[in-house]
Motif scaffolding. Structure first.
Motif, PDB file in Angstrom:
ATOM      1  N   ARG A 257      20.331  75.975  -0.451  1.00 53.89           N
ATOM      2  CA  ARG A 257      21.444  75.081  -0.805  1.00 53.89           C
ATOM      3  C   ARG A 257      22.677  75.243   0.073  1.00 53.89           C
ATOM      4  NH1 ARG A 257      25.554  77.397  -4.063  1.00 53.89           N
ATOM      5  NH2 ARG A 257      25.050  79.444  -4.910  1.00 53.89           N
TER       6      ARG A 257
ATOM      7  N   ALA B 145      27.094  80.994   4.708  1.00 53.52           N
ATOM      8  CA  ALA B 145      28.291  81.522   4.026  1.00 53.52           C
ATOM      9  C   ALA B 145      29.073  82.498   4.897  1.00 53.52           C
ATOM     10  CB  ALA B 145      27.889  82.180   2.707  1.00 53.52           C
TER      11      ALA B 145
ATOM     12  N   GLN C  16      29.877  85.684   7.565  1.00 59.78           N
ATOM     13  CA  GLN C  16      29.498  87.096   7.645  1.00 59.78           C
ATOM     14  C   GLN C  16      28.927  87.589   6.309  1.00 59.78           C
ATOM     15  OE1 GLN C  16      29.412  89.659   9.871  1.00 59.78           O
ATOM     16  NE2 GLN C  16      28.828  91.037   8.210  1.00 59.78           N
ATOM     17  N   ASP C  17      27.821  88.340   6.365  1.00 60.00           N
ATOM     18  CA  ASP C  17      27.301  88.964   5.146  1.00 60.00           C
ATOM     19  C   ASP C  17      28.263  90.069   4.734  1.00 60.00           C
ATOM     20  OD1 ASP C  17      25.897  90.836   3.398  1.00 60.00           O
ATOM     21  OD2 ASP C  17      24.169  89.521   3.739  1.00 60.00           O
ATOM     22  N   LEU C  18      28.985  89.825   3.641  1.00 60.11           N
ATOM     23  CA  LEU C  18      30.062  90.748   3.254  1.00 60.11           C
ATOM     24  C   LEU C  18      29.501  92.062   2.716  1.00 60.11           C
ATOM     25  CD1 LEU C  18      32.562  88.175   1.699  1.00 60.11           C
ATOM     26  CD2 LEU C  18      32.658  89.255   3.955  1.00 60.11           C
TER      27      LEU C  18
ATOM     28  N   LEU D  14      35.623  95.249  13.310  1.00 54.54           N
ATOM     29  CA  LEU D  14      35.582  93.783  13.352  1.00 54.54           C
ATOM     30  C   LEU D  14      35.702  93.220  14.766  1.00 54.54           C
ATOM     31  CD1 LEU D  14      37.592  92.573  10.231  1.00 54.54           C
ATOM     32  CD2 LEU D  14      35.175  93.070  10.484  1.00 54.54           C
TER      33      LEU D  14
ATOM     34  N   ALA E  32      32.469  82.281   9.328  1.00 50.74           N
ATOM     35  CA  ALA E  32      31.816  82.079  10.623  1.00 50.74           C
ATOM     36  C   ALA E  32      30.686  81.052  10.520  1.00 50.74           C
ATOM     37  CB  ALA E  32      31.291  83.409  11.150  1.00 50.74           C
TER      38      ALA E  32
ATOM     39  N   PHE F 173      38.437  82.789   5.431  1.00 49.54           N
ATOM     40  CA  PHE F 173      38.901  84.043   6.037  1.00 49.54           C
ATOM     41  C   PHE F 173      40.139  84.575   5.303  1.00 49.54           C
ATOM     42  CE2 PHE F 173      36.612  81.832   9.365  1.00 49.54           C
ATOM     43  CZ  PHE F 173      35.888  82.830   9.982  1.00 49.54           C
TER      44      PHE F 173
ATOM     45  N   ARG G 208      41.129  84.387   2.316  1.00 46.38           N
ATOM     46  CA  ARG G 208      40.864  85.000   1.011  1.00 46.38           C
ATOM     47  C   ARG G 208      40.475  86.470   1.125  1.00 46.38           C
ATOM     48  NH1 ARG G 208      36.471  82.830  -2.702  1.00 46.38           N
ATOM     49  NH2 ARG G 208      35.513  82.590  -0.655  1.00 46.38           N
TER      50      ARG G 208
ATOM     51  N   ASP H 273      37.777  83.009  12.872  1.00 43.63           N
ATOM     52  CA  ASP H 273      37.241  83.538  14.133  1.00 43.63           C
ATOM     53  C   ASP H 273      36.010  82.749  14.570  1.00 43.63           C
ATOM     54  OD1 ASP H 273      35.026  84.554  12.715  1.00 43.63           O
ATOM     55  OD2 ASP H 273      35.918  86.535  12.478  1.00 43.63           O
TER      56      ASP H 273
HETATM   57  C1  LHQ Z   1      26.943  86.268  -0.029  1.00 38.18           C
HETATM   58  C2  LHQ Z   1      27.906  85.692   0.804  1.00 38.18           C
HETATM   59  C3  LHQ Z   1      28.348  86.417   1.921  1.00 38.18           C
HETATM   60  C4  LHQ Z   1      26.930  88.145   1.264  1.00 38.18           C
HETATM   61  C5  LHQ Z   1      27.481  84.304  -0.747  1.00 38.18           C
HETATM   62  N1  LHQ Z   1      27.848  87.650   2.106  1.00 38.18           N
HETATM   63  N2  LHQ Z   1      26.461  87.498   0.184  1.00 38.18           N
HETATM   64  C6  LHQ Z   1      33.831  88.492   9.077  1.00 38.18           C
HETATM   65  C7  LHQ Z   1      33.792  89.935   9.173  1.00 38.18           C
HETATM   66  C8  LHQ Z   1      33.133  90.520  10.277  1.00 38.18           C
HETATM   67  C9  LHQ Z   1      33.260  90.108  11.507  1.00 38.18           C
HETATM   68  C10 LHQ Z   1      34.102  89.047  11.852  1.00 38.18           C
HETATM   69  O1  LHQ Z   1      33.958  87.787  11.284  1.00 38.18           O
HETATM   70  C11 LHQ Z   1      33.775  87.570  10.018  1.00 38.18           C
HETATM   71  C12 LHQ Z   1      33.535  86.174   9.840  1.00 38.18           C
HETATM   72  C13 LHQ Z   1      33.378  85.621   8.446  1.00 38.18           C
HETATM   73  O2  LHQ Z   1      32.467  84.873   8.270  1.00 38.18           O
HETATM   74  S1  LHQ Z   1      34.504  86.025   7.254  1.00 38.18           S
HETATM   75  C14 LHQ Z   1      34.050  85.024   5.886  1.00 38.18           C
HETATM   76  C15 LHQ Z   1      32.881  85.579   5.132  1.00 38.18           C
HETATM   77  N3  LHQ Z   1      32.444  84.660   4.140  1.00 38.18           N
HETATM   78  C16 LHQ Z   1      33.066  84.490   2.966  1.00 38.18           C
HETATM   79  O3  LHQ Z   1      34.071  85.077   2.654  1.00 38.18           O
HETATM   80  C17 LHQ Z   1      32.410  83.541   1.983  1.00 38.18           C
HETATM   81  C18 LHQ Z   1      31.897  84.298   0.784  1.00 38.18           C
HETATM   82  N4  LHQ Z   1      31.188  83.406  -0.096  1.00 38.18           N
HETATM   83  C19 LHQ Z   1      31.796  82.516  -0.894  1.00 38.18           C
HETATM   84  O4  LHQ Z   1      33.007  82.368  -0.914  1.00 38.18           O
HETATM   85  C20 LHQ Z   1      30.917  81.722  -1.800  1.00 38.18           C
HETATM   86  O5  LHQ Z   1      29.681  82.354  -1.907  1.00 38.18           O
HETATM   87  C21 LHQ Z   1      30.703  80.284  -1.296  1.00 38.18           C
HETATM   88  C22 LHQ Z   1      32.014  79.481  -1.409  1.00 38.18           C
HETATM   89  C23 LHQ Z   1      30.206  80.260   0.148  1.00 38.18           C
HETATM   90  C24 LHQ Z   1      29.648  79.611  -2.195  1.00 38.18           C
HETATM   91  O6  LHQ Z   1      29.988  79.803  -3.560  1.00 38.18           O
HETATM   92  P1  LHQ Z   1      28.909  79.562  -4.707  1.00 38.18           P
HETATM   93  O7  LHQ Z   1      28.214  78.297  -4.444  1.00 38.18           O
HETATM   94  O8  LHQ Z   1      29.615  79.719  -6.001  1.00 38.18           O
HETATM   95  O9  LHQ Z   1      27.811  80.720  -4.524  1.00 38.18           O
HETATM   96  P2  LHQ Z   1      27.936  82.272  -4.939  1.00 38.18           P
HETATM   97  O10 LHQ Z   1      29.272  82.802  -4.571  1.00 38.18           O
HETATM   98  O11 LHQ Z   1      27.466  82.434  -6.340  1.00 38.18           O
HETATM   99  O12 LHQ Z   1      26.862  82.939  -3.945  1.00 38.18           O
HETATM  100  C25 LHQ Z   1      25.440  82.915  -4.193  1.00 38.18           C
HETATM  101  C26 LHQ Z   1      24.854  84.241  -3.748  1.00 38.18           C
HETATM  102  O13 LHQ Z   1      25.066  84.384  -2.350  1.00 38.18           O
HETATM  103  C27 LHQ Z   1      25.564  85.437  -4.411  1.00 38.18           C
HETATM  104  O14 LHQ Z   1      24.606  86.463  -4.563  1.00 38.18           O
HETATM  105  P3  LHQ Z   1      24.080  86.870  -6.025  1.00 38.18           P
HETATM  106  O15 LHQ Z   1      23.179  88.040  -5.781  1.00 38.18           O
HETATM  107  O16 LHQ Z   1      25.283  87.191  -6.851  1.00 38.18           O
HETATM  108  O17 LHQ Z   1      23.353  85.642  -6.519  1.00 38.18           O
HETATM  109  C28 LHQ Z   1      26.575  85.841  -3.371  1.00 38.18           C
HETATM  110  O18 LHQ Z   1      26.950  87.186  -3.446  1.00 38.18           O
HETATM  111  C29 LHQ Z   1      25.798  85.584  -2.094  1.00 38.18           C
HETATM  112  N5  LHQ Z   1      26.713  85.378  -0.985  1.00 38.18           N
HETATM  113  N6  LHQ Z   1      28.222  84.487   0.330  1.00 38.18           N
HETATM  114  N7  LHQ Z   1      29.242  85.929   2.805  1.00 38.18           N
END
Ligand code: LHQ
Length: 267
Positions: A66, A70, A72-74, A85, A118, A141, A143, A149
């Motif tokens: 779906r 999302a 980077q894997d946090l 980073l 990303a 980012f 949040r 980036d």
């Molecule tokens: C995840 C993630 C995720 C792991 C959903 N990681 N599991 C960063 C640092 C390092 C180097 C430099 O650059 C970067 C670049 C970046 O990308 S920073 C930004 C990182 N991404 C985020 O902050 C987004 C985090 N995710 C979200 O805000 C939400 O999941 C979104 C808005 C994407 C979707 O929300 P929902 O549709 O409500 O889904 P959900 O949050 O319930 O997620 C579903 C599953 O996916 C859940 O796992 P679970 O085991 O509880 O079912 C989440 O933990 C997992 N997931 N994003 N980035």
């Protein structure tokens, strides 16, 4: 005709080749295709394989399940051996974005769901974006106390203009597919069940065009952002000189005069 090499195999992405099109699917749906080290390595390897394979004429990039991606894997960031980073960006993210932009073949992003962090940057780095009605874009980012980036600060003002870019980057607003189309971030929104077919149709059309001219057009569009009209005019003349010397240009003219479809071979 160039010979196809056998497609590489991966664990966290799917890499499929058919009819001169490489389809790359981010494939960790349980984590919304979040980017792990392995996925980043595999994605880079996939783009490098595509760059080497002259039988491939277009690329589709999409996500399994779906989400598109999302970001980077946090969870992986919490591992004690996670790279700093800046190092992660320089060594793992930036090479992917550079490889995408350096690719001769055009990339159609089939944005099937949320594109965050990303993951949004990966979508921005595609040449053409088609979005499912269920797609959305969020920089995400801010949040987590980070700076956009992987090219987000470069692509976004160019794609949506400075005012909307500032809102998206600073307020971390989520943009729906419909609004993404309104602001020019995606070329078109299509029903979710039509996305794969539409992306494939766009890729097939690209695959039927003259590859050299497409590659030169990609470069010219990108360069236009950083040069004056005067320089762009010179640049167009230079590139047209190259395109005009290809067999494909001759074939295009012949096909037009003979009222038939052209058969472009990439030479
Ligand atoms: C995840 C993630 C995720 C792991 C959903 N990681 N599991 C960063 C640092 C390092 C180097 C430099 O650059 C970067 C670049 C970046 O990308 S920073 C930004 C990182 N991404 C985020 O902050 C987004 C985090 N995710 C979200 O805000 C939400 O999941 C979104 C808005 C994407 C979707 O929300 P929902 O549709 O409500 O889904 P959900 O949050 O319930 O997620 C579903 C599953 O996916 C859940 O796992 P679970 O085991 O509880 O079912 C989440 O933990 C997992 N997931 N994003 N980035």
């Amino acid at each position: 005709m160039a010979k196809a090499s056998s497609p590489p195999s991966f664990d966290t992405i799917r890499y499929e080749v058919a009819e001169a099109i490489a389809t790359v699917t981010l494939d960790r749906p349980e984590s919304l295709n979040a980017l792990t080290v392995t996925l980043k390595q595999e994605l880079l390897a996939a783009f490098r394989a595509i760059a080497r394979d002259r039988t491939l004429r277009a690329v589709v990039l999409t996500g399994a399940g779906r989400a598109f991606c999302a970001g980077q894997d946090l969870k992986e960031r919490l591992q004690p051996d996670a790279a700093p980073l800046a190092v992660e960006l320089r060594e793992r993210y930036n090479p992917i974005i550079r490889a995408m932009r350096a690719l001769d073949q055009p990339i159609v992003g089939a944005i099937n769901g949320v594109a965050a962090g990303a993951g949004a940057s990966l979508a921005f780095a595609c040449d053409i974006r088609l979005a499912s009605e269920q797609a959305s874009f969020r920089l995400a980012f801010g949040r987590i106390g980070l700076v956009p980036d992987s090219g987000a600060t470069w692509f976004l003002p160019r794609l949506v203009g400075p005012a909307k870019a500032a809102e998206l980057a600073l307020l971390d607003e989520s943009l729906s597919a419909v609004d993404a189309e309104r602001f020019g971030l995606v070329a078109r929104v299509v029903p979710a069940d039509a996305l794969a077919g539409e992306a494939r149709a766009a890729a097939l059309r690209l695959a039927g065009l003259a590859p050299r001219a497409l590659a030169l057009t990609k470069r010219a569009l990108e360069r236009s952002w950083s040069v004056s009209l005067d320089a762009a005019l010179d640049d167009e003349a230079h590139r047209q000189g190259i395109a005009g010397a290809t067999q494909d240009h001759q074939e295009g003219i012949a096909a037009f005069l003979e009222k038939r479809a052209p058969r472009f071979r990439g030479d």
